[in-house]
Design a protein around this motif. Structure first.
Motif, PDB file in Angstrom:
ATOM      1  N   LEU A   8       0.822  -1.206   0.000  1.00  0.00           N
ATOM      2  CA  LEU A   8       0.000   0.000   0.000  1.00  0.00           C
ATOM      3  C   LEU A   8       0.859   1.260   0.000  1.00  0.00           C
ATOM      4  O   LEU A   8       0.664   2.154  -0.818  1.00  0.00           O
ATOM      5  CB  LEU A   8      -0.906   0.015   1.229  1.00  0.00           C
ATOM      6  CG  LEU A   8      -1.962  -1.093   1.307  1.00  0.00           C
ATOM      7  CD1 LEU A   8      -2.714  -1.013   2.626  1.00  0.00           C
ATOM      8  CD2 LEU A   8      -2.917  -1.016   0.139  1.00  0.00           C
ATOM      9  N   ILE A   9       1.783   1.318   0.934  1.00  0.00           N
ATOM     10  CA  ILE A   9       2.517   2.562   1.111  1.00  0.00           C
ATOM     11  C   ILE A   9       3.782   2.295   1.922  1.00  0.00           C
ATOM     12  O   ILE A   9       3.822   1.402   2.765  1.00  0.00           O
ATOM     13  CB  ILE A   9       1.611   3.619   1.796  1.00  0.00           C
ATOM     14  CG1 ILE A   9       2.143   5.039   1.589  1.00  0.00           C
ATOM     15  CG2 ILE A   9       1.369   3.271   3.245  1.00  0.00           C
ATOM     16  CD1 ILE A   9       1.113   6.112   1.935  1.00  0.00           C
ATOM     17  N   LEU A  10       4.828   3.040   1.635  1.00  0.00           N
ATOM     18  CA  LEU A  10       6.093   2.951   2.352  1.00  0.00           C
ATOM     19  C   LEU A  10       6.435   4.328   2.892  1.00  0.00           C
ATOM     20  O   LEU A  10       6.313   5.318   2.167  1.00  0.00           O
ATOM     21  CB  LEU A  10       7.189   2.451   1.394  1.00  0.00           C
ATOM     22  CG  LEU A  10       8.627   2.285   1.920  1.00  0.00           C
ATOM     23  CD1 LEU A  10       9.365   1.214   1.101  1.00  0.00           C
ATOM     24  CD2 LEU A  10       9.421   3.592   1.894  1.00  0.00           C
ATOM     25  N   ILE A  11       6.839   4.366   4.135  1.00  0.00           N
ATOM     26  CA  ILE A  11       7.258   5.624   4.732  1.00  0.00           C
ATOM     27  C   ILE A  11       8.656   5.430   5.296  1.00  0.00           C
ATOM     28  O   ILE A  11       8.942   4.425   5.957  1.00  0.00           O
ATOM     29  CB  ILE A  11       6.249   6.127   5.797  1.00  0.00           C
ATOM     30  CG1 ILE A  11       6.627   7.525   6.278  1.00  0.00           C
ATOM     31  CG2 ILE A  11       6.092   5.136   6.938  1.00  0.00           C
ATOM     32  CD1 ILE A  11       5.511   8.218   7.069  1.00  0.00           C
ATOM     33  N   ARG A  12       9.552   6.350   4.997  1.00  0.00           N
ATOM     34  CA  ARG A  12      10.930   6.237   5.441  1.00  0.00           C
ATOM     35  C   ARG A  12      11.084   6.802   6.850  1.00  0.00           C
ATOM     36  O   ARG A  12      10.278   7.603   7.320  1.00  0.00           O
ATOM     37  CB  ARG A  12      11.864   6.957   4.476  1.00  0.00           C
ATOM     38  CG  ARG A  12      11.832   6.354   3.098  1.00  0.00           C
ATOM     39  CD  ARG A  12      13.041   6.707   2.266  1.00  0.00           C
ATOM     40  NE  ARG A  12      13.036   5.985   1.012  1.00  0.00           N
ATOM     41  CZ  ARG A  12      13.421   4.721   0.880  1.00  0.00           C
ATOM     42  NH1 ARG A  12      13.839   4.029   1.919  1.00  0.00           N
ATOM     43  NH2 ARG A  12      13.395   4.144  -0.297  1.00  0.00           N
ATOM     44  N   SER A  13      12.154   6.442   7.490  1.00  0.00           N
ATOM     45  CA  SER A  13      12.342   6.840   8.891  1.00  0.00           C
ATOM     46  C   SER A  13      12.492   8.351   9.049  1.00  0.00           C
ATOM     47  O   SER A  13      12.261   8.881  10.134  1.00  0.00           O
ATOM     48  CB  SER A  13      13.565   6.130   9.476  1.00  0.00           C
ATOM     49  OG  SER A  13      14.724   6.450   8.731  1.00  0.00           O
TER      50      SER A  13
ATOM     51  N   HIS B  82       0.796  10.430   2.133  1.00  0.00           N
ATOM     52  CA  HIS B  82      -0.563  10.230   1.651  1.00  0.00           C
ATOM     53  C   HIS B  82      -0.520   9.461   0.337  1.00  0.00           C
ATOM     54  O   HIS B  82       0.387   9.623  -0.475  1.00  0.00           O
ATOM     55  CB  HIS B  82      -1.249  11.578   1.407  1.00  0.00           C
ATOM     56  CG  HIS B  82      -1.418  12.411   2.633  1.00  0.00           C
ATOM     57  ND1 HIS B  82      -2.622  12.559   3.267  1.00  0.00           N
ATOM     58  CD2 HIS B  82      -0.527  13.111   3.359  1.00  0.00           C
ATOM     59  CE1 HIS B  82      -2.471  13.351   4.321  1.00  0.00           C
ATOM     60  NE2 HIS B  82      -1.207  13.696   4.405  1.00  0.00           N
ATOM     61  N   SER B  83      -1.549   8.654   0.148  1.00  0.00           N
ATOM     62  CA  SER B  83      -1.746   7.995  -1.143  1.00  0.00           C
ATOM     63  C   SER B  83      -3.228   7.748  -1.303  1.00  0.00           C
ATOM     64  O   SER B  83      -3.790   6.856  -0.678  1.00  0.00           O
ATOM     65  CB  SER B  83      -0.966   6.683  -1.205  1.00  0.00           C
ATOM     66  OG  SER B  83      -1.219   6.018  -2.430  1.00  0.00           O
TER      67      SER B  83
ATOM     68  N   LEU C 236      -2.113   3.923  10.217  1.00  0.00           N
ATOM     69  CA  LEU C 236      -2.678   3.918   8.876  1.00  0.00           C
ATOM     70  C   LEU C 236      -4.127   4.357   8.991  1.00  0.00           C
ATOM     71  O   LEU C 236      -4.906   3.745   9.722  1.00  0.00           O
ATOM     72  CB  LEU C 236      -2.598   2.523   8.257  1.00  0.00           C
ATOM     73  CG  LEU C 236      -3.347   2.327   6.930  1.00  0.00           C
ATOM     74  CD1 LEU C 236      -2.689   3.126   5.817  1.00  0.00           C
ATOM     75  CD2 LEU C 236      -3.404   0.841   6.552  1.00  0.00           C
ATOM     76  N   LEU C 237      -4.459   5.406   8.280  1.00  0.00           N
ATOM     77  CA  LEU C 237      -5.828   5.906   8.248  1.00  0.00           C
ATOM     78  C   LEU C 237      -6.404   5.685   6.864  1.00  0.00           C
ATOM     79  O   LEU C 237      -5.783   6.070   5.862  1.00  0.00           O
ATOM     80  CB  LEU C 237      -5.854   7.402   8.584  1.00  0.00           C
ATOM     81  CG  LEU C 237      -7.166   8.156   8.331  1.00  0.00           C
ATOM     82  CD1 LEU C 237      -8.247   7.667   9.287  1.00  0.00           C
ATOM     83  CD2 LEU C 237      -6.967   9.657   8.467  1.00  0.00           C
ATOM     84  N   ILE C 238      -7.541   5.034   6.809  1.00  0.00           N
ATOM     85  CA  ILE C 238      -8.280   4.892   5.558  1.00  0.00           C
ATOM     86  C   ILE C 238      -9.518   5.759   5.680  1.00  0.00           C
ATOM     87  O   ILE C 238     -10.358   5.544   6.573  1.00  0.00           O
ATOM     88  CB  ILE C 238      -8.691   3.436   5.292  1.00  0.00           C
ATOM     89  CG1 ILE C 238      -7.468   2.518   5.294  1.00  0.00           C
ATOM     90  CG2 ILE C 238      -9.444   3.318   3.964  1.00  0.00           C
ATOM     91  CD1 ILE C 238      -7.813   1.031   5.176  1.00  0.00           C
ATOM     92  N   THR C 239      -9.626   6.750   4.832  1.00  0.00           N
ATOM     93  CA  THR C 239     -10.776   7.647   4.912  1.00  0.00           C
ATOM     94  C   THR C 239     -11.899   7.159   4.008  1.00  0.00           C
ATOM     95  O   THR C 239     -11.672   6.441   3.025  1.00  0.00           O
ATOM     96  CB  THR C 239     -10.388   9.072   4.492  1.00  0.00           C
ATOM     97  OG1 THR C 239      -9.904   9.040   3.134  1.00  0.00           O
ATOM     98  CG2 THR C 239      -9.306   9.631   5.397  1.00  0.00           C
ATOM     99  N   ALA C 240     -13.117   7.546   4.362  1.00  0.00           N
ATOM    100  CA  ALA C 240     -14.303   7.213   3.557  1.00  0.00           C
ATOM    101  C   ALA C 240     -14.282   5.745   3.136  1.00  0.00           C
ATOM    102  O   ALA C 240     -14.266   5.405   1.945  1.00  0.00           O
ATOM    103  CB  ALA C 240     -14.377   8.122   2.335  1.00  0.00           C
ATOM    104  N   SER C 241     -14.274   4.850   4.120  1.00  0.00           N
ATOM    105  CA  SER C 241     -14.095   3.425   3.849  1.00  0.00           C
ATOM    106  C   SER C 241     -15.189   2.863   2.932  1.00  0.00           C
ATOM    107  O   SER C 241     -16.335   3.356   2.910  1.00  0.00           O
ATOM    108  CB  SER C 241     -14.065   2.644   5.156  1.00  0.00           C
ATOM    109  OG  SER C 241     -15.296   2.787   5.823  1.00  0.00           O
ATOM    110  N   ARG C 242     -14.817   1.841   2.208  1.00  0.00           N
ATOM    111  CA  ARG C 242     -15.729   1.141   1.291  1.00  0.00           C
ATOM    112  C   ARG C 242     -15.746  -0.334   1.641  1.00  0.00           C
ATOM    113  O   ARG C 242     -14.796  -0.841   2.239  1.00  0.00           O
ATOM    114  CB  ARG C 242     -15.240   1.299  -0.150  1.00  0.00           C
ATOM    115  CG  ARG C 242     -15.044   2.739  -0.585  1.00  0.00           C
ATOM    116  CD  ARG C 242     -14.291   2.802  -1.902  1.00  0.00           C
ATOM    117  NE  ARG C 242     -14.033   4.183  -2.305  1.00  0.00           N
ATOM    118  CZ  ARG C 242     -13.184   4.532  -3.269  1.00  0.00           C
ATOM    119  NH1 ARG C 242     -12.508   3.602  -3.927  1.00  0.00           N
ATOM    120  NH2 ARG C 242     -13.009   5.803  -3.572  1.00  0.00           N
ATOM    121  N   ALA C 243     -16.764  -1.026   1.213  1.00  0.00           N
ATOM    122  CA  ALA C 243     -16.857  -2.468   1.475  1.00  0.00           C
ATOM    123  C   ALA C 243     -15.634  -3.206   0.927  1.00  0.00           C
ATOM    124  O   ALA C 243     -15.152  -4.169   1.533  1.00  0.00           O
ATOM    125  CB  ALA C 243     -18.137  -3.031   0.865  1.00  0.00           C
ATOM    126  N   ALA C 244     -15.103  -2.716  -0.179  1.00  0.00           N
ATOM    127  CA  ALA C 244     -13.938  -3.358  -0.803  1.00  0.00           C
ATOM    128  C   ALA C 244     -12.662  -3.197   0.023  1.00  0.00           C
ATOM    129  O   ALA C 244     -11.658  -3.866  -0.256  1.00  0.00           O
ATOM    130  CB  ALA C 244     -13.710  -2.792  -2.203  1.00  0.00           C
TER     131      ALA C 244
END
Lengths: 114, 112
Positions: free
Chosen positions: B46-51, B57-58, B74-82
């Motif tokens: 999903l996403i990589l964040i360096r130290s 954001h993605s 990890l924040l997922i906004t406006a979640s969907r069933a998928a």
């Protein structure tokens, strides 16, 4: 989008038999890995491979395990004499030189030892 | 807790709500990555964040990293069933060829 391909998707084998799990990493990636996930547990590192040799391996990766890159595209994991506790999902992954984009994992091979 | 431990272990929310998952780790890291796994399937990066980064954001994903607390969210906004899946954080300690240490994961269920 490039994919890591693993075959077979599911393999059933008898205890004591040898199995070979196959992977085709992304063509321009240089680092290759095997991980496993026992059902319901976390994903565990097995081995990393770079420049045609093992760069790191875990305690799980004992003498029963071996990896090989027999040609320019395939990357294999061999288990010489399978045990019941080897039953797991095995994931192959690859990454580019920097690793900055994370790994690309294959969809896994479910190994069932009976 | 072990390297790369997520909490909660399970999270169930209504579609449209935001989902927040946390990860803690113990040792020094070079980067922290989040992966998604649909039931019985492979891991999707999903996403990589360096130290040296604090936030990234993605799309609908927002990741934060606090190296002083050795934690990430990890924040997922406006979640969907998928979005229903298991989410794992994984830490990498060096550049290049590196093993990832995965946590136990958070099982996220989005109810329609």
């Amino acid at each position: 989008e490039p994919e890591v391909t693993q075959t077979p998707s599911h393999q059933v084998t008898q205890m004591g038999q040898e199995v070979i799990l196959r992977c085709v990493p992304i063509s321009n990636h240089l680092y290759f890995y095997w991980y496993r996930q026992i059902l319901g547990q976390k994903v565990e590192f097995l081995v990393s491979f770079y420049n045609n040799e093992i760069s790191e391996k875990s305690e799980i990766f004992d003498d029963q395990f071996s990896v090989e890159r027999p040609d320019g595209s395939n990357f294999t994991l061999k288990i010489r004499s399978t045990k019941l506790e080897d039953s797991a999902m095995y994931f192959c992954a690859s990454s580019d030189r920097t690793g900055r984009y994370g790994y690309t994992f294959g969809s896994g091979t479910r190994l069932t030892v009976v | 807790s072990q390297q790369g431990e997520e909490d909660p272990q399970a999270l169930s929310i209504q579609e449209g709500e935001n989902a927040t998952m946390n990860c803690s780790y113990k040792t020094s890291i070079n980067n922290l990555q989040w992966y998604r796994q649909n039931s019985g399937r492979g891991l999707v990066h999903l996403i990589l964040i360096r130290s040296n980064e604090r936030e990234k954001h993605s799309g609908r994903l927002r990741v934060t990293l606090d190296t002083s607390k050795k934690s990430s969210s990890l924040l997922i906004t406006a979640s969907r069933a998928a979005d229903t899946a298991s989410y794992f954080c994984a830490t990498g300690s060096i550049q290049g060829a590196q093993k990832l240490v995965f946590g136990q994961g958070t099982r996220l269920t989005i109810n329609p």
